[in-house]
Scaffold this motif. Structure first.
Motif: not given
Length: 424
Positions: A193-203
């Motif tokens: 959905r965000d078009g990026k690698v999640a940088t933290n668990v919350n994301e």
């Protein structure tokens, strides 16, 4: 003794599954050196890695001893588990589908749709499925002599079939595909959905939760419609289904729709795309099945083994137990590594070769026992029908670029399969 940390980190790394060779080599080493051993990747609770075909079957057949729902059903970090439990009132699950259930609930909920998905009740769908398959082959032919088989055919054909069975309008199919890819491809920046690698668990968890909420809003409206005006579709069966004489709970009903609307096509899509990739790389196998359509069921089974779209499920021991001579303690977490089981050299001769005449082909890609895939018969029919129609028209196929796989450690398959072909 525990699994070396580099191997432990590899078997949970979504990028390793996108690589293919890296994950195969890791599991081959484990089958050889540590076929049943504890891994503790960085940031994870320890868990047993079950790599051998026989041991996977042994766990799958003992449903009371090895539960699905007591802990997370998919391998997850300590931090992510804590986040989900905080969101879900202590439950480790964002959804509660058949996958997260144990008996007696699992049996009771499974019965709601099981009859509709039995082979004898699916036969009436075959003519319509064949019609759908032909329409996608016509679209493929209209593109000339090249296409991305994954995106243009394999993703869309099983999607259309299951949405028709479920009762989702054709106009909503692109939305369902996008939500499915956002759910299973949450680690893939091309799909999530965000078009990026999640940088933290919350994301990552927040993104997954928002996808699930979108699914629930959609299917909540469908439930209201089907309760007011039932139709001859799976949505009506779920909306009006009763468990122990009572309507399903809201979370359970929404989860039922979600698993049907995601796993109901994504795994078949991955297998179909992977089969074309394998045939393009193995022209001798393509020629054999092209010249002898009786080999198509074998092609289907081998492609299911070859791709193994569901990479793992987790189980939790409900009591002290012994497995393959190892002592498993109550509460221990176990990873059933299906790709490893399907490359087990003691079960499959030459397991790293794609062989459409492989007999027997007792793969574990659909699971085994009480939790065996509910949609397996529909999936097999869809793939058989597509190959019957497609191989009658395609004279040759070769890769037209490098195929790629999704970045995911749970459900994963080809993301792009560019091919060049000659078609009648």
């Amino acid at each position: 003794m525990t699994i070396p940390v580099d191997i432990a980190n590899t078997i949970v790394d979504p990028k390793a599954y996108a690589d293919g060779d890296r994950i195969d080599q890791a599991f081959a080493r484990l089958r050889r050196e540590s076929p049943l051993e504890v891994a503790q990747p960085d940031g994870f609770d320890p868990f047993w890695v079950v790599t051998r075909h026989a041991d996977i079957l042994e766990v799958e057949r003992q449903n009371e001893l090895f539960h699905n729902g007591d802990r997370a059903t998919i391998v997850t970090t300590i931090e992510a588990d804590q986040k989900v439990r905080a969101m879900m009132g202590g439950s480790p699950h964002l959804v509660r589908s058949l996958v997260q259930m144990d008996n007696p609930d699992h049996f009771a909920y499974r019965r709601v749709t099981q009859g509709s998905l039995l082979p004898q009740n699916l036969r009436s769908l075959e003519a319509r499925i064949r019609e759908i398959a032909r329409s996608f082959i016509d679209r493929m032919a209209a593109q000339g002599d090249r296409c991305d088989f994954a995106r243009d055919v394999a993703f869309l054909y099983p999607l259309h079939v299951i949405m028709e069975v479920l009762g989702v309008p054709e106009a909503d199919e692109p939305r369902m595909l996008k939500l499915t890819q956002e759910l299973f491809g949450s680690a893939d920046p091309d799909l999530n959905r965000d078009g990026k690698v999640a940088t933290n668990v919350n994301e990552g968890i927040d993104s997954l939760q928002s996808v699930i909420m979108d699914f629930m809003m959609y299917f909540n409206a469908m439930t209201e419609d089907r309760r007011a005006s039932p139709r001859e579709d799976l949505a009506s069966i779920i909306a009006n289904g009763k468990v122990n004489g009572e309507p399903m709970g809201h979370l359970e009903a929404m989860s039922y729709y979600i698993i049907a609307a995601t796993a109901g096509h994504d795994t078949t899509s991955s297998t179909t795309a992977g089969a074309m990739w394998a045939l393009a790389e193995n022209p001798d196998q393509f020629a054999r099945v092209k010249n002898d359509p009786s080999l198509i069921p074998g092609l289907v089974e081998e492609s299911i083994r070859w791709v193994t779209p569901v990479k793992h499920f987790m189980r939790t021991a409900t009591a002290d137990a012994e497995l393959a001579g190892r002592k498993i303690a109550k509460g221990d977490w176990l990873m059933l590594s299906y790709p490893s089981g399907n490359r087990d050299e003691t079960v499959f001769e030459d397991p790293f070769s794609f062989r459409i005449d492989r007999t027997p082909n007792k793969h574990v890609a659909f699971g085994y026992g009480a939790h065996v895939c509910l949609g397996q018969h529909l999936a097999r029919m869809e793939m058989r029908v597509l190959w019957e129609e497609l191989l009658a028209r395609v004279d040759s196929v070769e890769l037209d670029g490098q195929p790629t796989r999704m970045t995911a450690n749970f459900v994963c398959g080809p993301k792009a399969v560019p091919i060049r072909f000659k078609m009648r």
